[in-house]
Design a protein around this motif. Structure first.
Motif, short mmCIF file in Angstrom:
data_model
loop_
_atom_site.label_atom_id
_atom_site.label_comp_id
_atom_site.label_asym_id
_atom_site.label_seq_id
_atom_site.Cartn_x
_atom_site.Cartn_y
_atom_site.Cartn_z
N GLU A 59 0.83 -1.21 0.00
CA GLU A 59 0.00 0.00 0.00
C GLU A 59 0.86 1.26 0.00
N LEU A 60 2.02 1.19 0.63
CA LEU A 60 2.95 2.32 0.65
C LEU A 60 3.43 2.65 -0.77
N VAL A 61 3.74 1.61 -1.54
CA VAL A 61 4.17 1.81 -2.92
C VAL A 61 3.03 2.40 -3.75
N THR A 62 1.82 1.92 -3.50
CA THR A 62 0.65 2.46 -4.20
C THR A 62 0.50 3.95 -3.95
N LYS A 63 0.65 4.36 -2.69
CA LYS A 63 0.53 5.78 -2.34
C LYS A 63 1.64 6.60 -2.99
#
Length: 350
Positions: A59-63
């Motif tokens: 999710e961090l990479v998505t953000k």
């Protein structure tokens, strides 16, 4: 060429300097490769698949992709395909019209509509039912959908980012995932390495988490000493960054002074099978939590299985202790385990 390399380097630094709560931490070759791939895909609209074990930071990479890309001013909507019951997933994604099914007392706007002009993050995409996969495929191909119970076509312009802790191609081979959807989603792939493969990043991660949780707890905590850091670096971290983060949060809670010592960190000895079992339990609890939050009802069999697995996990597979916790007979525990295909050896420690 030199200017291009300098520009890429500056952009990579920017990715590392994002706001504290979602910046990407690390200097290892492996994490620099992830940052480079994020940079490559930022300005485009191609679908991205992020693959990595539970707790690696998908999710961090998505953000990072969304908030540094051209859609950053528009919504980022997330849906966890493993946490929502199959009969409700379509409504969550497409929305529904008033009266379209029992309990639909008003119109609901779905994630596809909310994410218009922004990004839709499909977490645990491999858990999406095949029937729903076909509908998502149509959205990607035609950029149009209808709400449940509706007939009016609704246009949408979204970027789709998907994530999974499983290999999508393996799920295609197992007939759990549509091949045509796989090729639509897997235009650009980012693999996030497990923490055990980038141990040189652990000291920086530890110091960031210590500062963050010490501040939140109101304590003044020093940086961990060599013996504590050695223990943290040598551990395999099957739960990856999420496990490291929670371990530090717990250590700060239990320490009575300003120093984190090795004894403040008590690690379970987990192997791959243990981790898969824990992931399955977490998915079940997430599904139950999401249903309760929406006021929905799950089938009794699903709830029973979740709590039986939770009790077995808490008692290390002790049937007598499990029956006491659940306040049912031992024979009932055995019968339910057989009914749900639960193996006692998965919960017993050697």
């Amino acid at each position: 060429m030199e200017d291009t390399r300098h520009s890429d380097y500056k952009n990579t630094l920017k990715l590392r300097e994002e706001p504290e709560l979602w910046r990407i931490i690390g200097n290892s070759k492996e994490i620099k490769d992830v940052l480079s791939k994020i940079q490559t895909v930022l300005e485009s609209d191609v679908p991205v698949v992020i693959q990595g074990e539970t707790g690696t930071g998908k999710e961090l990479v998505t953000k990072a992709i969304h908030y540094r890309g051209p859609r950053s001013k528009q919504p980022l909507c997330t849906i966890n395909c493993a946490a929502i019951p199959e009969n409700l997933l379509e409504s969550e994604l497409m929305g529904h019209e008033k009266g379209s099914f029992t309990g639909a007392i008003q119109q609901q706007i779905g994630k596809l509509e909310r994410a218009n002009m922004g990004t839709l993050f499909l977490d645990e995409i491999t858990e999406m039912p095949l029937a729903m996969q076909a509908k998502i495929l149509r959205v990607i191909e035609e950029q149009v959908f209808e709400r449940v119970g509706g007939q009016k076509p609704i246009k949408t312009n979204i970027r789709i980012i998907s994530a999974s802790n499983k290999e999508l191609l393996g799920e295609v081979s197992s007939k759990n995932f549509r091949e045509d959807l796989y090729y639509r989603l897997n235009v650009f792939r980012i693999h996030i390495p497990p923490l055990r493969d980038r141990k040189e990043d652990i000291p920086e991660l530890v110091n960031v988490f210590v500062n963050r949780f010490a501040t939140l707890s109101g304590k003044k905590i020093n940086k961990p000493g060599p013996s504590t850091m050695d223990k943290l670096i040598s551990y395999r971290w099957p739960g990856n960054i999420r496990q490291l983060q929670n371990s530090i949060r717990r250590a700060i809670l239990v320490t009575t002074n300003d120093t984190l010592l090795p004894e403040h960190f008590d690690f379970p000895d987990l192997d791959a099978n243990d981790l898969r079992m824990i992931e399955s339990l977490e998915d079940g609890l997430s599904k139950l939590e999401a249903a309760l939050r929406r006021g929905d009802v799950l089938p009794l069999s699903e709830v029973e299985e979740i709590f039986i697995r939770r009790a077995l996990n808490a008692t290390n597979g002790n049937i007598s202790a499990t029956s006491e916790k659940l306040e049912i007979g031992r024979s009932t525990v055995y019968r339910k385990m057989q009914e749900y295909g639960i193996k006692i050896e998965d919960y017993q420690t050697v």
